[in-house]
Scaffold this motif. Structure first.
Motif, PDB file in Angstrom:
ATOM      1  N   LEU A  11       5.835   1.091   7.497  1.00 24.69           N
ATOM      2  CA  LEU A  11       6.961   1.949   7.855  1.00 24.69           C
ATOM      3  C   LEU A  11       8.084   1.919   6.829  1.00 24.69           C
ATOM      4  O   LEU A  11       8.732   2.938   6.568  1.00 24.69           O
ATOM      5  CB  LEU A  11       7.507   1.563   9.236  1.00 24.69           C
ATOM      6  CG  LEU A  11       6.653   1.959  10.438  1.00 24.69           C
ATOM      7  CD1 LEU A  11       7.257   1.402  11.725  1.00 24.69           C
ATOM      8  CD2 LEU A  11       6.518   3.476  10.536  1.00 24.69           C
ATOM      9  N   THR A  12       8.349   0.747   6.225  1.00 28.27           N
ATOM     10  CA  THR A  12       9.421   0.663   5.227  1.00 28.27           C
ATOM     11  C   THR A  12       9.122   1.579   4.047  1.00 28.27           C
ATOM     12  O   THR A  12      10.006   2.304   3.557  1.00 28.27           O
ATOM     13  CB  THR A  12       9.599  -0.785   4.748  1.00 28.27           C
ATOM     14  OG1 THR A  12      10.035  -1.580   5.846  1.00 28.27           O
ATOM     15  CG2 THR A  12      10.616  -0.882   3.624  1.00 28.27           C
ATOM     16  N   ALA A  13       7.885   1.557   3.590  1.00 29.76           N
ATOM     17  CA  ALA A  13       7.504   2.429   2.473  1.00 29.76           C
ATOM     18  C   ALA A  13       7.564   3.891   2.885  1.00 29.76           C
ATOM     19  O   ALA A  13       7.971   4.767   2.097  1.00 29.76           O
ATOM     20  CB  ALA A  13       6.107   2.068   1.988  1.00 29.76           C
ATOM     21  N   MET A  14       7.181   4.189   4.113  1.00 30.64           N
ATOM     22  CA  MET A  14       7.273   5.566   4.602  1.00 30.64           C
ATOM     23  C   MET A  14       8.727   6.029   4.650  1.00 30.64           C
ATOM     24  O   MET A  14       9.042   7.185   4.327  1.00 30.64           O
ATOM     25  CB  MET A  14       6.632   5.676   5.984  1.00 30.64           C
ATOM     26  CG  MET A  14       5.127   5.468   5.992  1.00 30.64           C
ATOM     27  SD  MET A  14       4.438   5.390   7.674  1.00 30.64           S
ATOM     28  CE  MET A  14       4.706   7.078   8.240  1.00 30.64           C
ATOM     29  N   ALA A  42       0.838  -1.204   0.000  1.00 28.89           N
ATOM     30  CA  ALA A  42       0.000   0.000   0.000  1.00 28.89           C
ATOM     31  C   ALA A  42       0.869   1.249   0.000  1.00 28.89           C
ATOM     32  O   ALA A  42       0.622   2.206  -0.746  1.00 28.89           O
ATOM     33  CB  ALA A  42      -0.926  -0.013   1.217  1.00 28.89           C
ATOM     34  N   GLY A  43       1.897   1.254   0.847  1.00 28.72           N
ATOM     35  CA  GLY A  43       2.790   2.401   0.909  1.00 28.72           C
ATOM     36  C   GLY A  43       3.557   2.620  -0.380  1.00 28.72           C
ATOM     37  O   GLY A  43       3.688   3.754  -0.864  1.00 28.72           O
ATOM     38  N   MET A  73       3.258  11.571   1.229  1.00 25.59           N
ATOM     39  CA  MET A  73       2.443  10.388   1.503  1.00 25.59           C
ATOM     40  C   MET A  73       1.661  10.635   2.791  1.00 25.59           C
ATOM     41  O   MET A  73       2.240  11.022   3.806  1.00 25.59           O
ATOM     42  CB  MET A  73       3.332   9.143   1.654  1.00 25.59           C
ATOM     43  CG  MET A  73       2.581   7.853   1.954  1.00 25.59           C
ATOM     44  SD  MET A  73       3.709   6.468   2.336  1.00 25.59           S
ATOM     45  CE  MET A  73       4.591   6.309   0.789  1.00 25.59           C
ATOM     46  N   LEU A  74       0.370  10.415   2.742  1.00 27.40           N
ATOM     47  CA  LEU A  74      -0.488  10.564   3.918  1.00 27.40           C
ATOM     48  C   LEU A  74      -0.918   9.176   4.374  1.00 27.40           C
ATOM     49  O   LEU A  74      -1.631   8.477   3.660  1.00 27.40           O
ATOM     50  CB  LEU A  74      -1.711  11.418   3.589  1.00 27.40           C
ATOM     51  CG  LEU A  74      -2.752  11.574   4.703  1.00 27.40           C
ATOM     52  CD1 LEU A  74      -2.130  12.204   5.947  1.00 27.40           C
ATOM     53  CD2 LEU A  74      -3.937  12.403   4.211  1.00 27.40           C
ATOM     54  N   VAL A  75      -0.476   8.786   5.558  1.00 36.32           N
ATOM     55  CA  VAL A  75      -0.819   7.485   6.131  1.00 36.32           C
ATOM     56  C   VAL A  75      -1.830   7.706   7.242  1.00 36.32           C
ATOM     57  O   VAL A  75      -1.542   8.358   8.248  1.00 36.32           O
ATOM     58  CB  VAL A  75       0.430   6.761   6.665  1.00 36.32           C
ATOM     59  CG1 VAL A  75       0.041   5.434   7.317  1.00 36.32           C
ATOM     60  CG2 VAL A  75       1.429   6.522   5.527  1.00 36.32           C
ATOM     61  N   LEU A  76      -3.030   7.170   7.046  1.00 40.66           N
ATOM     62  CA  LEU A  76      -4.109   7.267   8.017  1.00 40.66           C
ATOM     63  C   LEU A  76      -4.302   5.905   8.644  1.00 40.66           C
ATOM     64  O   LEU A  76      -4.629   4.931   7.954  1.00 40.66           O
ATOM     65  CB  LEU A  76      -5.393   7.726   7.326  1.00 40.66           C
ATOM     66  CG  LEU A  76      -5.312   9.133   6.713  1.00 40.66           C
ATOM     67  CD1 LEU A  76      -6.302   9.303   5.581  1.00 40.66           C
ATOM     68  CD2 LEU A  76      -5.551  10.188   7.783  1.00 40.66           C
TER      69      LEU A  76
END
Length: 532
Positions: A84-87, A55-56, A97-100
């Motif tokens: 977290l890896t993608a972030m 997803a990330g 990138m907005l992670v909700l």
């Protein structure tokens, strides 16, 4: 009868629509179902990956081609840790990138009682890679918090932002459903800095420009500024294609000796939106990258200006604002550009092609052939042979047509999901995922995601039966290779199991034919037994 008051979850979806979000990537779970309450009735498309890391990475690929933040919905605990890896990759490459995410109910936070998906401090964990992480506890603050998130992602150096909503807060009535995107303005250079920069530029006889990812989406301004100075423009990996086809373009790595000599012979270098990361500037770790004393650095992030090569002039400004102001400067507009800029650029392009060696030239030729066959294609890479070659030298046809995870944070498993995100972000532009057989197995299941959403993606697997680059490095260091030959599955059979067309090939010509002939999404496996 009055309509029921929308919940926080429903209000969030409505606000995302108002912010222009058209796609979210996520896997629903019991801790996020309230975020999905209003999603089906909205205009937002939901894409389900097979893993939250996917997803990330999908959000990352989407953001790179659109210039807008990619958005993820992930569950509490493992959903966030998987992302977290993608972030971290997005943080390294300045990708919005907005992670909700969900988080456990407010009454349980910090109690350590073993609730489902519980972490000691989830927001603190997210803050290790996010530009900002916030726990929403007051429904009345939803719009304010979302505004701050978009301001952080778009008003300075971009990167990932995290908002977590406790499961009990998601269900509460929302105070408001209206949202207005924050107005952000790039910081402008000071008049004194502009005057000094203009003087240094007009006095230079052999100027050169370095551009990094901060120059993306500024191609027209960069080109006009380079023309005004007569300066060759060297692009790092994240800036390839910005100067596509321009006589001043040098799409070659600053790790190459010929590029370094060009810079050393320049009497002025302008470094625009680049952090001087070693994987771009010192890939071979020989310590040979140097710059002349006459260096101007321009960056929107002040902390970057204090890292790496120290400039004669450091300018904290948005790059677009700096270029606009410089082009409007009277001294620059009347300046006669250096006459030999295009010749210097052409010479280095030729030297770079020679310097990368025969094997890499063959890989680069294949990359150029792919764009010849599919001019609109976006090439998205993992750490694999084709990508290593292209990062040294490749002439991408436009901005964001070439990007990968082989520099900076350097994740594996990036290309497959990121290519899906890129294809969804730019309908009509096929994405080609450049994959090694080892790295592909990190996110192999995303073949199913591509099938589900009909992504216009070709997965090109470069199969050299293991981690060949690592094996070569171990041998060169007099270390007996171990752990570098993981078994590869029959990729064609897996593609078939997901309902994808596939073909196994053994030549570059067959790769091109397969790309032209197979319906997408598809998988092409190239059997490579001779690469080093």
């Amino acid at each position: 009868m009055a309509a029921p008051t929308p919940t926080v979850g429903e209000a969030l979806v409505t606000m995302l629509e108002q912010a222009g979000v058209d796609t979210v990537f996520g896997i629903p779970g019991v801790h996020t179902i309230e975020l999905y309450r209003g999603l089906a009735a909205s205009s937002i498309r939901h894409i389900t990956p097979r893993h939250e890391q996917g997803a990330g990475f999908m959000a990352d690929g989407y953001a790179r081609v659109t210039g807008r933040p990619g958005v993820c919905f992930v569950i509490t605990g493992p959903g966030l840790t998987n992302t977290l890896t993608a972030m971290a990759q997005a943080r390294a490459d300045s990708i919005p990138m907005l992670v909700l995410s969900g988080v456990n109910a407010t009454t349980t936070l910090g109690k350590g009682r073993g609730h489902l998906h519980e972490l000691p401090d989830q927001a603190a964990l997210a803050r290790t890679v996010a530009l900002w992480s916030h726990t929403l506890t007051d429904p009345a603050q939803l719009g304010e918090v979302l505004q701050k998130a978009f301001a952080i992602m778009t008003g300075g150096r971009p990167g990932p932002v995290h908002i977590e909503i406790p499961t009990d807060v998601m269900k509460l009535p929302a105070a408001d459903m209206t949202f207005k995107m924050p107005e952000t303005a790039q910081p402008r250079p000071s008049p004194a800095d502009l005057a000094t920069a203009a003087r240094m530029c007009t006095e230079a006889k052999r100027p050169a420009i370095l551009i990094g990812g901060g120059a993306n989406h500024l191609g027209d301004g960069i080109s006009r500024f380079a023309e005004a100075l007569g300066a060759p423009v060297i692009s790092t990996t994240n800036a390839r294609g910005i100067m596509s086809g321009h006589p001043l373009d040098v799409p070659a790595s600053p790790s190459l000796d010929c590029v370094r000599k060009l810079l050393a012979a320049s009497d002025l270098v302008l470094a625009l939106g680049t952090e001087f990361g070693p994987t771009d500037y010192d890939m071979y770790e020989d310590g040979g990258f140097t710059l002349p004393a006459n260096l101007i650095r321009v960056d929107i992030a002040p902390d970057q200006l204090s890292r790496g090569p120290q400039p004669a002039l450091a300018i904290k400004a948005g790059l677009g604002a700096f270029i606009d102001d410089m082009l409007a400067n009277g001294d620059i507009s009347k300046h006669l550009p250096a006459e030999n800029g295009a010749d210097r650029a052409q010479s280095v392009r030729e030297l770079a092609k020679a310097e990368i060696g025969e094997a890499y030239r063959g890989h680069v030729d294949l990359l150029q052939d792919i764009w010849q066959a599919l001019p609109e294609a976006t090439l998205v890479g993992d750490s694999t042979q084709l990508v290593y070659a292209g990062n040294m030298y490749v002439e991408a046809p436009r901005q964001a047509a070439w990007f990968n995870s082989a520099t900076g944070f350097g994740t594996l498993g990036y290309a497959a999901p990121a290519a899906i995100g890129a294809a969804l972000g730019h309908p009509g532009r096929p994405a080609i995922a450049l994959l090694g057989d080892g790295g592909f197995q990190f996110t192999l299941a995303e073949l199913g995601s591509a099938r589900d959403c009909g992504a216009d993606v070709a997965f090109l697997v470069w199969n050299n039966e293991g981690y060949r680059e690592i094996e070569t490095s171990m041998t060169a260091s007099d270390i007996t290779p171990i752990g570098v030959t993981p078994s590869a599955p029959d990729f064609s059979m897996i593609a078939s199991a997901y309902g994808l067309a596939s073909r196994r090939v053994t030549s570059s010509a067959e790769i091109i034919s397969a790309l032209k002939e197979l319906p997408r999404p598809c998988l092409i496996e190239y059997l490579d037994t001779g690469s080093a």
